[in-house]
Scaffold this active site. Sequence first.
Site, PDB file in Angstrom:
ATOM      1  N   ARG A 114      -7.946  10.589  -5.865  1.00 10.22           N
ATOM      2  CA  ARG A 114      -9.133   9.804  -5.493  1.00 10.22           C
ATOM      3  C   ARG A 114     -10.376  10.662  -5.365  1.00 10.22           C
ATOM      4  O   ARG A 114     -11.487  10.164  -5.438  1.00 10.22           O
ATOM      5  CB  ARG A 114      -8.861   9.052  -4.183  1.00 10.22           C
ATOM      6  CG  ARG A 114      -8.125   7.752  -4.376  1.00 10.22           C
ATOM      7  CD  ARG A 114      -9.033   6.640  -4.891  1.00 10.22           C
ATOM      8  NE  ARG A 114      -9.801   6.035  -3.809  1.00 10.22           N
ATOM      9  CZ  ARG A 114     -11.104   6.099  -3.701  1.00 10.22           C
ATOM     10  NH1 ARG A 114     -11.818   6.751  -4.575  1.00 10.22           N
ATOM     11  NH2 ARG A 114     -11.725   5.505  -2.681  1.00 10.22           N
ATOM     12  N   TYR A 154     -13.575 -13.546  -0.122  1.00 13.10           N
ATOM     13  CA  TYR A 154     -14.356 -12.404  -0.626  1.00 13.10           C
ATOM     14  C   TYR A 154     -15.549 -12.880  -1.452  1.00 13.10           C
ATOM     15  O   TYR A 154     -16.639 -12.314  -1.378  1.00 13.10           O
ATOM     16  CB  TYR A 154     -13.473 -11.465  -1.448  1.00 13.10           C
ATOM     17  CG  TYR A 154     -12.629 -10.560  -0.578  1.00 13.10           C
ATOM     18  CD1 TYR A 154     -13.201  -9.472   0.069  1.00 13.10           C
ATOM     19  CD2 TYR A 154     -11.276 -10.799  -0.382  1.00 13.10           C
ATOM     20  CE1 TYR A 154     -12.447  -8.654   0.888  1.00 13.10           C
ATOM     21  CE2 TYR A 154     -10.504  -9.988   0.433  1.00 13.10           C
ATOM     22  CZ  TYR A 154     -11.105  -8.907   1.070  1.00 13.10           C
ATOM     23  OH  TYR A 154     -10.356  -8.108   1.881  1.00 13.10           O
ATOM     24  N   ASP A 191      -5.803  -4.193  -7.656  1.00 10.96           N
ATOM     25  CA  ASP A 191      -6.362  -4.742  -6.428  1.00 10.96           C
ATOM     26  C   ASP A 191      -6.499  -6.245  -6.615  1.00 10.96           C
ATOM     27  O   ASP A 191      -6.484  -6.732  -7.756  1.00 10.96           O
ATOM     28  CB  ASP A 191      -7.719  -4.106  -6.103  1.00 10.96           C
ATOM     29  CG  ASP A 191      -8.098  -4.328  -4.649  1.00 10.96           C
ATOM     30  OD1 ASP A 191      -7.684  -3.528  -3.797  1.00 10.96           O
ATOM     31  OD2 ASP A 191      -8.770  -5.340  -4.352  1.00 10.96           O
ATOM     32  N   ARG A 193      -3.785   5.891   0.799  1.00 10.57           N
ATOM     33  CA  ARG A 193      -4.411   7.098   1.364  1.00 10.57           C
ATOM     34  C   ARG A 193      -3.539   7.919   2.297  1.00 10.57           C
ATOM     35  O   ARG A 193      -3.917   9.008   2.702  1.00 10.57           O
ATOM     36  CB  ARG A 193      -5.692   6.707   2.098  1.00 10.57           C
ATOM     37  CG  ARG A 193      -6.841   6.470   1.137  1.00 10.57           C
ATOM     38  CD  ARG A 193      -7.952   5.731   1.809  1.00 10.57           C
ATOM     39  NE  ARG A 193      -7.464   4.450   2.284  1.00 10.57           N
ATOM     40  CZ  ARG A 193      -8.198   3.570   2.947  1.00 10.57           C
ATOM     41  NH1 ARG A 193      -9.442   3.839   3.232  1.00 10.57           N
ATOM     42  NH2 ARG A 193      -7.673   2.409   3.325  1.00 10.57           N
ATOM     43  N   ARG A 199       0.829  -1.218   0.000  1.00 12.12           N
ATOM     44  CA  ARG A 199       0.000   0.000   0.000  1.00 12.12           C
ATOM     45  C   ARG A 199       0.858   1.261   0.000  1.00 12.12           C
ATOM     46  O   ARG A 199       0.493   2.261   0.602  1.00 12.12           O
ATOM     47  CB  ARG A 199      -0.950   0.040   1.204  1.00 12.12           C
ATOM     48  CG  ARG A 199      -2.019  -1.025   1.216  1.00 12.12           C
ATOM     49  CD  ARG A 199      -3.203  -0.606   0.345  1.00 12.12           C
ATOM     50  NE  ARG A 199      -4.005  -1.764   0.000  1.00 12.12           N
ATOM     51  CZ  ARG A 199      -5.132  -2.098   0.623  1.00 12.12           C
ATOM     52  NH1 ARG A 199      -5.593  -1.371   1.585  1.00 12.12           N
ATOM     53  NH2 ARG A 199      -5.789  -3.168   0.258  1.00 12.12           N
TER      54      ARG A 199
HETATM   55  O1  CP3 Z   1       0.447   0.146  -3.235  1.00 11.51           O
HETATM   56  C1  CP3 Z   1       0.035  -1.036  -3.294  1.00 11.51           C
HETATM   57  O2  CP3 Z   1       0.208  -1.873  -2.400  1.00 11.51           O
HETATM   58  C2  CP3 Z   1      -0.627  -1.495  -4.599  1.00 11.51           C
HETATM   59  C3  CP3 Z   1      -2.021  -1.470  -4.614  1.00 11.51           C
HETATM   60  C4  CP3 Z   1      -2.894  -2.458  -3.870  1.00 11.51           C
HETATM   61  C5  CP3 Z   1      -4.245  -2.140  -3.575  1.00 11.51           C
HETATM   62  N1  CP3 Z   1      -4.837  -3.258  -3.080  1.00 11.51           N
HETATM   63  C6  CP3 Z   1      -4.903  -0.841  -3.827  1.00 11.51           C
HETATM   64  C7  CP3 Z   1      -6.007  -0.462  -2.913  1.00 11.51           C
HETATM   65  C8  CP3 Z   1      -2.673  -3.779  -3.456  1.00 11.51           C
HETATM   66  C9  CP3 Z   1      -1.395  -4.594  -3.484  1.00 11.51           C
HETATM   67  C10 CP3 Z   1      -3.919  -4.280  -2.969  1.00 11.51           C
HETATM   68  C11 CP3 Z   1      -4.124  -5.667  -2.520  1.00 11.51           C
HETATM   69  C12 CP3 Z   1      -5.312  -5.996  -1.719  1.00 11.51           C
HETATM   70  N2  CP3 Z   1      -6.593  -5.525  -1.870  1.00 11.51           N
HETATM   71  C13 CP3 Z   1      -5.322  -6.953  -0.685  1.00 11.51           C
HETATM   72  C14 CP3 Z   1      -4.144  -7.773  -0.255  1.00 11.51           C
HETATM   73  C15 CP3 Z   1      -3.266  -7.011   0.646  1.00 11.51           C
HETATM   74  C16 CP3 Z   1      -3.870  -6.744   1.992  1.00 11.51           C
HETATM   75  O3  CP3 Z   1      -4.068  -5.557   2.285  1.00 11.51           O
HETATM   76  O4  CP3 Z   1      -4.113  -7.719   2.725  1.00 11.51           O
HETATM   77  C17 CP3 Z   1      -6.639  -7.007  -0.176  1.00 11.51           C
HETATM   78  C18 CP3 Z   1      -7.132  -7.881   0.970  1.00 11.51           C
HETATM   79  C19 CP3 Z   1      -7.428  -6.117  -0.931  1.00 11.51           C
HETATM   80  C20 CP3 Z   1      -8.896  -5.880  -0.816  1.00 11.51           C
HETATM   81  C21 CP3 Z   1      -9.221  -4.473  -0.532  1.00 11.51           C
HETATM   82  N3  CP3 Z   1      -8.999  -3.414  -1.390  1.00 11.51           N
HETATM   83  C22 CP3 Z   1      -9.856  -3.954   0.639  1.00 11.51           C
HETATM   84  C23 CP3 Z   1     -10.254  -4.779   1.843  1.00 11.51           C
HETATM   85  C24 CP3 Z   1     -10.019  -2.579   0.434  1.00 11.51           C
HETATM   86  C25 CP3 Z   1     -10.757  -1.612   1.306  1.00 11.51           C
HETATM   87  C26 CP3 Z   1     -10.114  -1.414   2.625  1.00 11.51           C
HETATM   88  C27 CP3 Z   1      -9.296  -0.168   2.633  1.00 11.51           C
HETATM   89  O5  CP3 Z   1      -8.090  -0.238   2.928  1.00 11.51           O
HETATM   90  O6  CP3 Z   1      -9.909   0.869   2.335  1.00 11.51           O
HETATM   91  C28 CP3 Z   1      -9.435  -2.251  -0.818  1.00 11.51           C
HETATM   92  C29 CP3 Z   1      -9.351  -0.901  -1.427  1.00 11.51           C
HETATM   93  C30 CP3 Z   1      -7.983  -0.492  -1.847  1.00 11.51           C
HETATM   94  N4  CP3 Z   1      -7.195  -1.140  -2.738  1.00 11.51           N
HETATM   95  C31 CP3 Z   1      -7.296   0.666  -1.409  1.00 11.51           C
HETATM   96  C32 CP3 Z   1      -6.051   0.691  -2.073  1.00 11.51           C
HETATM   97  C33 CP3 Z   1      -4.954   1.711  -1.993  1.00 11.51           C
HETATM   98  C34 CP3 Z   1      -7.852   1.638  -0.381  1.00 11.51           C
HETATM   99  C35 CP3 Z   1      -7.787   3.051  -0.703  1.00 11.51           C
HETATM  100  C36 CP3 Z   1      -8.880   3.680  -1.463  1.00 11.51           C
HETATM  101  O7  CP3 Z   1     -10.083   3.439  -1.224  1.00 11.51           O
HETATM  102  O8  CP3 Z   1      -8.496   4.526  -2.278  1.00 11.51           O
END
Ligand code: CP3
Length: 341
Positions: free
Chosen positions: A31, A145, A67, A22, A18
Amino acid sequence: MKVLRSEPADCTPIWFMRQAGRYLPEYCALRERHSILQIIGEPELAAEVTLQPLERFDLDAAIIFADILPPLAAMGLEVEFVKGDGPVVRPPISLSTDVDRLAVPPAASVLSPTLEAIGIVVRELSSRAIPLIGFAGAPFTLASYAIEGGTSRSFAKTKAFMYGEPAAWRRLMTKLVTFQSDYLRAQVEAGAALVQVFDSWAGLALGREEYREYVAPYNRSLFASLERLNVPAINFSTGTAAYIEVVAEACGSAVSVDWRLPIDEYRRRLGDARPLQGNLDPAVLLAPWAEVRHRTNRILRSACTIGSHIFNLGHGLLPDTPPETVHRLVDYVHSWKEEER
Ligand code: CP3
């Protein structure tokens, strides 16, 4: 890349899960104008976000902005990110026949924006010798999921399905392995220098024997399919301290470990053959710098000679992390010398 290939390295490399997220004001600004799925679906935007943290920090890798959930959309489910609620997957899988309805299309036909974004980022990074990480979710995490319809605490529906419909579970996990294997291959063909497989939830959901029976065979099969790509693959999980040896058996060139055990204990249990990645608690970065430095030092000193460790957090950066702390941490890890032990 040197650490992953067991070649001598000058310093401990560092990147963050990540790292485009954010905690970065420039990410939040983008965003405000675009949804997360819009960014992922527009190669130019996805490439821009991927590169944002590299403009600020001296990171040793980029990770493609995507994602783990769009593959479920590619297989026929609806995926949405609802503000404040996290992801929603519809309709959730609940019957054995739901599994049969899941498609397994060629990944390149359905996830081409991410593959195009990889091409753009790799061209941008070619002069800077920074590798790009491709990634995908591991089958259990994706299955959770698909069955829960979103994020879960108890994983009750996932486990009810797994125990109650073992034949359908096998078909579901096998379909996910087939799709994810093809998707990771396509990412490597598009230019990713290495890949990471995210099994974020299996360890939080399952005990060792259940993991062995219902998860390990599929992770093994996914990692085995990656071997012929000839790029390093990182095996990421959380909550797996009780049985990290079993997780690591599925393979991968490096094992990413969370903060639930000190890294030297993970090292003792896994041996010296493979590099470890991790294992700072993401919440430590919310503390004052002296505390961050203290805990970082402890990790760097503990059985992690330079060349055997990729510094990272045990999970993703939290939204409240000060970018200044990230900056100091990157520079601190790079300048750290073994004599400081
Ligand atoms: O910078 C990076 O790491 C690359 C981008 C990346 C995202 N998601 C973008 C994202 C990566 C590698 C992921 C993987 C991901 N997504 C995982 C595996 C890693 C982990 O965190 O365990 C999982 C479980 C997800 C599923 C997911 N995506 C959830 C549960 C959420 C919402 C929760 C949250 O943090 O808001 C997301 C949304 C998401 N994907 C965001 C980002 C940067 C959140 C930010 C936003 O809403 O802009």
